[in-house]
Design an enzyme around this catalytic site. Structure first.
Site, PDB file in Angstrom:
ATOM      1  N   GLY A 125       0.652  -1.130  -0.101  1.00 18.23           N
ATOM      2  CA  GLY A 125      -0.191   0.025   0.240  1.00 18.23           C
ATOM      3  C   GLY A 125       0.872   1.312   0.096  1.00 18.23           C
ATOM      4  O   GLY A 125       2.124   1.283  -0.318  1.00 18.23           O
ATOM      5  N   GLY A 126       0.474   2.628   0.504  1.00 18.48           N
ATOM      6  CA  GLY A 126       0.777   3.580   0.696  1.00 18.48           C
ATOM      7  C   GLY A 126       2.143   3.651   1.707  1.00 18.48           C
ATOM      8  O   GLY A 126       2.653   4.035   0.760  1.00 18.48           O
ATOM      9  N   PHE A 127       2.119   3.152   2.051  1.00 14.29           N
ATOM     10  CA  PHE A 127       2.489   3.371   3.504  1.00 14.29           C
ATOM     11  C   PHE A 127       4.153   1.622   2.381  1.00 14.29           C
ATOM     12  O   PHE A 127       5.475   2.618   3.842  1.00 14.29           O
ATOM     13  CB  PHE A 127       2.707   2.636   4.731  1.00 14.29           C
ATOM     14  CG  PHE A 127       2.773   2.609   5.874  1.00 14.29           C
ATOM     15  CD1 PHE A 127       4.145   1.067   6.096  1.00 14.29           C
ATOM     16  CD2 PHE A 127       2.976   2.982   6.891  1.00 14.29           C
ATOM     17  CE1 PHE A 127       4.831   0.843   7.086  1.00 14.29           C
ATOM     18  CE2 PHE A 127       3.797   3.275   8.325  1.00 14.29           C
ATOM     19  CZ  PHE A 127       4.804   1.237   8.170  1.00 14.29           C
ATOM     20  N   GLY A 128       3.801   0.898   2.279  1.00 12.86           N
ATOM     21  CA  GLY A 128       4.958   0.012   2.238  1.00 12.86           C
ATOM     22  C   GLY A 128       4.488  -1.195   2.106  1.00 12.86           C
ATOM     23  O   GLY A 128       3.372  -1.133   1.760  1.00 12.86           O
ATOM     24  N   ASP A 130     -11.365   7.131   3.766  1.00 16.63           N
ATOM     25  CA  ASP A 130     -10.607   6.663   3.405  1.00 16.63           C
ATOM     26  C   ASP A 130     -11.006   5.212   3.085  1.00 16.63           C
ATOM     27  O   ASP A 130     -10.739   3.969   2.725  1.00 16.63           O
ATOM     28  CB  ASP A 130      -9.043   6.281   2.935  1.00 16.63           C
ATOM     29  CG  ASP A 130      -8.157   6.187   1.720  1.00 16.63           C
ATOM     30  OD1 ASP A 130      -7.160   5.759   1.588  1.00 16.63           O
ATOM     31  OD2 ASP A 130      -9.036   6.268   0.140  1.00 16.63           O
TER      32      ASP A 130
HETATM   33  P1  AMP Z   1      -2.217  -1.157   3.074  1.00 22.19           P
HETATM   34  O1  AMP Z   1      -0.794  -0.471   3.592  1.00 22.19           O
HETATM   35  O2  AMP Z   1      -3.497  -1.303   3.693  1.00 22.19           O
HETATM   36  O3  AMP Z   1      -2.549  -0.394   1.500  1.00 22.19           O
HETATM   37  O4  AMP Z   1      -2.277  -3.424   2.606  1.00 22.19           O
HETATM   38  C1  AMP Z   1      -1.645  -3.863   1.884  1.00 22.19           C
HETATM   39  C2  AMP Z   1      -2.422  -4.699   1.557  1.00 22.19           C
HETATM   40  O5  AMP Z   1      -1.472  -5.139   2.674  1.00 22.19           O
HETATM   41  C3  AMP Z   1      -3.609  -4.561   1.566  1.00 22.19           C
HETATM   42  O6  AMP Z   1      -4.603  -4.787   0.254  1.00 22.19           O
HETATM   43  C4  AMP Z   1      -3.896  -6.683   2.281  1.00 22.19           C
HETATM   44  O7  AMP Z   1      -3.730  -7.440   1.296  1.00 22.19           O
HETATM   45  C5  AMP Z   1      -2.392  -6.868   2.899  1.00 22.19           C
HETATM   46  N1  AMP Z   1      -3.121  -5.781   4.096  1.00 22.19           N
HETATM   47  C6  AMP Z   1      -3.160  -5.093   5.272  1.00 22.19           C
HETATM   48  N2  AMP Z   1      -3.320  -5.533   6.299  1.00 22.19           N
HETATM   49  C7  AMP Z   1      -3.233  -6.613   6.358  1.00 22.19           C
HETATM   50  C8  AMP Z   1      -3.739  -7.475   7.092  1.00 22.19           C
HETATM   51  N3  AMP Z   1      -4.088  -7.240   9.066  1.00 22.19           N
HETATM   52  N4  AMP Z   1      -4.320  -9.320   7.519  1.00 22.19           N
HETATM   53  C9  AMP Z   1      -3.659  -9.630   5.978  1.00 22.19           C
HETATM   54  N5  AMP Z   1      -3.448  -8.595   5.073  1.00 22.19           N
HETATM   55  C10 AMP Z   1      -3.247  -7.576   5.034  1.00 22.19           C
END
Ligand code: AMP
Length: 920
Positions: free
Chosen positions: A569-572, A689
């Site tokens: 995602g945007g964070f990493g 968001d």
């Molecule tokens: P994010 O940082 O929201 O943008 O996360 C990127 C991707 O990582 C998401 O679309 C999920 O597929 C996966 N992800 C993020 N957080 C979790 C979590 N707590 N458990 C499982 N998958 C996750």
């Protein structure tokens, strides 16, 4: 060889003998059979003392710590036979049924059962628990109960948390340091408690007092005596009257009285407190000048939601305002006056005030239910001709100063409880004193008490009343002396205990256009030894130790290996991991390129804020790591991935399409999570968001909202924050996209879009559609407009993967209308989240009338917060990406979930893009 066999046999025998001699074994076996233990809890050894998470001493069970293991079942009734127990912890499971009788566990020091499904509490819960130091029962769906009297017996108690426990009744009056001498932290937030603050609070040693979100009322005057207080949260009650003198609260750091009916001036004893870090006064009826706090204090006062004379902090009020406020002070600053007496011009429609030009000539406050006394400050309004205070409940005397009013013609104090003599007014002043039983008597004494007496008697209008000046002065002196003595008796020296270092959140206005940002300050109060160096700041988050070392995170993610990548995602990048105790985690690792000082500050402060938000439908933050350039957030693992995977990519992932019941349940979960953000958390937050890729699903397909990178403190009422526009194309409310103004209604809009996606199975933006149908909201509105004429248009718009029978169709119809309502063009026409929760929960109840799965109780309040909500590190401008209209991920790892990436966008540029897709 034979010897070694013999040795092994001996060991075996000894082992089995010792396990048989554990007197606690039957109880522990009962416990085991009552609990539905998950695979990762191995309680197979015949000797319970060998069970993981169980500790024994001298062959007696002393600790049971079975936390966060998704355990169901109940607790057996005989746990109280474990008389050597010191620690009993089952927190964050799904254990149901009653909390058994634990009375008599005299050695128990910690009882921690929070975040379960327990439904009742024994009346004698704390009986005989003389060693109990900490009890945490928060967030259990107990049937209504009252704080038990037996709590008095827990004389060693230091911390008690009964937040979100369905407590009813009054707060009992046994919190003085005499009864509970060690109690420093009392958390009773989010219950149904009523009544006033018990007087014993004023004699307590409490350092933290959280009573937010209840029905409590009455005065807060006893706060003056709570000199140990460090954190006070009274938000969301009905407390009234003024803030007392707080100068003795020398360690006070958090003062949150938001959303009450407090009135009066914000006292200098609060603004001048040196220890203060965070103040929230918003949504009260405070009057006088907008207070000005020190620069280091995070202030949320929102002047417009109070009754200040001017919005500029510290700006003095018009002298007429000051004078009338001191009149109101003698009346105890009644809410009725505070509601009307706002702004800086009393001649601008203030209740009871009549002016000639800008001069106040009449104060007419008859029949207003006023209590208190007549202020001598009336004498400062030289233009006054008429004072009418008749038919109230005023007491005290008629101040002598009133005789100096040069233009006074009428003073009507009839039908009150005024006593003492009537001062000598000039010729031609009509003084009406009838209906005051004790007028011309020495004091407000009862009929048979001597001195005053007599029933309310009529003494007609007098022109120039007789002077009994001496009596008045004497009476005033007596009252004054009484007040002095009272104050002296109540005042206690400030007592500052030595708490752990703690964190205070500072919402402050920044100069760069983001109206509210959050920053963090760690403070060591009262000489705490927890001094912080820049590198040890990671220890400042107060709610438990959330710090996880980089070594651990490397090891559990196999050095952040590619095969453990869950998404980006945007964070990493987000990695899968498993801690040694079997807890599955998701680790978000910030791109090193995104690290900057400002970013680090935000990262830390967001952790601080979001660890305070805990809700079953917000993804839990389990920990974090700051180590050099490494910035990581650790979340609970959500095994079923994102809603967008299930809604839009189910075929590629070889999953079944979501049925309608499931979609409804997910929508309700999300609405409940966001409702908590908007209204039920300590402060109101806006997610900004919401979209299917930020909705994560557990194995039970229950949904949780994630990704708090763009969360902002919500503004009050209709006032909105202007902020840098960020969010995701397709889900942005038009007013937010065009003006950058953000209120909670932007989340409502986004949720409306998600509902549309759930109904239609179509993405918010879908470039594979014909040009006029790319933007879901526009297309949806068009179909909605033609729906009445063309029934097929509605049916055809529904996702063909939903099995449509009559009942389903009726349910879809309701959600369809709700979605349209949420996406109304004007924010004011959109419902609030509570309404959405109501609509959706009524549908899920209809839909699951008799299913007994305890985990699917949609009809009950689901505010059983497991987690702490979290901020995603939002990289500064460098990480900005542009919308990929093709719907394909820009991620190096090709995660399907990043088809709609959150992006900070400059308002002007974005407004143009939005207009083009929206067609408006
Ligand atoms: P994010 O940082 O929201 O943008 O996360 C990127 C991707 O990582 C998401 O679309 C999920 O597929 C996966 N992800 C993020 N957080 C979790 C979590 N707590 N458990 C499982 N998958 C996750």
């Amino acid at each position: 060889m034979a010897k070694s066999h013999l040795f092994i046999l001996l060991c075996f025998l000894l082992n089995s003998v010792s396990s048989q001699t554990t007197v606690d074994e039957p109880t522990m076996q009962a416990l085991k059979s009552h609990l539905n233990l998950t695979k990762d809890v191995d309680w197979s050894n015949p000797n319970p003392c060998k069970w993981p998470t169980v500790e024994c001493s001298n062959n007696r069970v002393t600790r049971i710590q079975l936390n966060n293991k998704a355990i169901r079942g109940t607790l057996p009734s005989n746990l109280q036979t474990l008389t050597e127990l010191t620690v009993l912890e089952f927190f964050m499971n799904q254990i149901s049924g009653p909390i058994p009788d634990l009375s008599g566990l005299t050695r128990l020091q910690t009882l921690n059962l929070h975040d379960n499904l327990f439904d009742s509490v024994p009346k004698n819960l704390f009986s005989g628990m003389v060693s109990l130091q900490e009890a945490y029962l928060e967030y259990n769906p107990f049937s209504p109960w009252e704080i038990p009297e037996s709590l008095k017996e827990a004389t060693s108690l230091q911390k008690l948390s009964l937040t979100g426990c369905n407590l009813t009744g009054k707060i009992p009056d046994f919190f003085s340091s005499q009864t509970l001498p060690s109690l420093t932290s009392l958390q009773l937030s989010q219950n149904l408690l009523q009544g006033e603050l018990p007087p014993s609070f004023g004699a307590s040693s409490l350092q933290k007092l959280y009573l937010n979100g209840q029905k409590l009322n009455g005065s807060v005057s006893l706060l003056q005596n709570m000199t140990s207080l460090i954190e006070l949260d009274l938000q969301g009650n009905a407390f009234s009257g003024p803030i007392p003198d707080l100068s003795g609260l020398e360690a006070l750091s958090l003062f949150n009285v938001r959303e009450n009916q407090l009135t009066g001036l914000v006292p200098p004893s609060l603004t001048g407190l040196k220890s203060l870090k965070t103040v929230n006064l918003t949504n009260n009826c405070f009057q006088g000048p907008t207070p000005e706090f020190g620069k280091s204090v995070a202030v949320d006062v929102i002047a417009k939601t109070n009754r200040f004379c001017l919005e500029t902090p510290g700006a003095p009020c018009d002298p007429r305002v000051d004078t009338l406020l001191s009149v109101a002070e003698s009346l105890g600053y009644p809410v009725k006056l505070a509601t009307s007496w706002k702004g800086n011009d009393p001649c601008d429609g203030w209740l009871g005030i009549t002016c000639s030009g800008s001069n106040v000539t009449v104060v007419n406050l008859g029949r207003q239910g006023l209590t208190g006394t007549i202020s001598p400050s009336f004498a400062k309004i030289a233009s006054l001709e008429t004072i009418n205070l008749s038919n109230n409940n005023l007491t005290g005397t008629i101040p002598n100063e009133l005789t100096t009013l040069p233009k006074l013609k009428t003073l009507d104090v009839s039908n009150n409880d005024i006593y003492g003599g009537v001062p000598k007014f000039g010729d031609g002043v009509a003084v009406v004193t009838s209906g005051n039983a004790n007028i011309n008597k020495d004091g407000p004494l009862s009929p048979d008490g001597g001195g005053g007496g007599g029933s309310k008697k009529s003494s007609s209008v007098k022109i120039i009343a007789p002077v009994v000046g001496g009596v008045v002065v004497a009476a005033l002196c007596l009252v004054g002396l009484g007040v002095c003595l009272y104050k002296k008796r109540r005042a206690r020296p400030a007592k500052v205990q030595s708490p752990n270092s703690h964190v205070v959140v500072h919402p402050h206005h920044s100069g760069d256009g983001d109206a509210i940002k959050l920053s963090v300050a760690a403070s060591s109060v009262g000489g705490s030894s927890n001094s912080q160096t820049p590198n040890s700041e990671i220890h400042v988050v107060e709610s438990g130790n959330l710090v996880i070392s980089i070594q651990v995170l490397r090891s559990v993610t196999n050095n952040f290996s590619e095969e453990n990548i869950l998404g980006k995602g945007g964070f990493g990048t987000v990695y899968r991991g498993e801690l040694h105790d079997g807890t599955k985690i998701a680790v978000k690792r910030m791109e090193p390129s995104a690290v900057s000082d400002k970013g680090l500050e935000e990262f830390k402060s967001e952790i601080t804020v979001l660890t305070k938000m805990r809700h079953r439908h917000l993804v839990a933050l389990l920990g974090y790591c700051l180590d050099g350039n490494e910035k990581l957030l650790v979340y609970e693992y959500m095994p079923q991935g994102t809603l967008s995977q299930h809604l839009f990519h189910w075929k590629e992932e070889e999953r079944k399409p979501l049925d309608w019941t499931r979609r409804l349940a997910i929508a309700l979960d999300v609405a409940r999570g966001v409702e908590y953000l908007h209204t039920l958390a300590h402060q109101s937050f806006i997610h900004r968001d919401l979209k299917p890729s930020n909705i994560l699903l557990g194995d039970d397909m229950r949904a949780k909202v994630s990704d708090f990178g763009l969360v902002r403190l919500a503004p009050e009422g209709k006032y909105s924050i202007e902020t840098r526009v960020a969010g995701t194309f397709g889900y942005l409310a038009p007013e937010y996209a065009v003006t950058g103004r953000v209120t909670t209604k932007v989340d409502i809009f986004s949720l409306g879009v998600i509902l549309m996606e759930l109904i239609t199975g179509r993405k918010a933006l879908d470039v594979t559609q014909p040009e006029d149908s790319v933007h879901l909201v526009t297309w949806f509105r068009r179909v909605a407009a033609s729906k009445d004429k063309d029934k097929d248009a509605f049916k055809n718009a529904i996702d063909p993967n939903i099995n449509l029978d009559e009942e389903t169709l009726a349910s879809v119809q309701i959600v369809w209308d709700l979605a349209g309502h949420c996406c109304a063009r004007e924010p004011i026409n959109r419902p609030d989240m509570g309404h959405i929760v109501n609509v959706l929960s009524s549908l899920t109840v209809q839909w699951k009338p008799s299913e007994a799965d305890p985990d699917d109780l949609y009809g009950i309040d689901y505010d059983v917060p497991l987690p702490q909500a979290v901020k995603k590190w939002q990289a500064s401008e460098g990480l900005s990406q542009t919308m990929d209209d093709s719907g394909s991920s820009s991620s190096a790892y090709g995660s399907r979930d990043n088809t709609q990436t959150s992006i900070p966008i400059r308002p002007s540029g974005f407004a143009a893009s939005f207009t083009s897709v929206d067609g408006r």
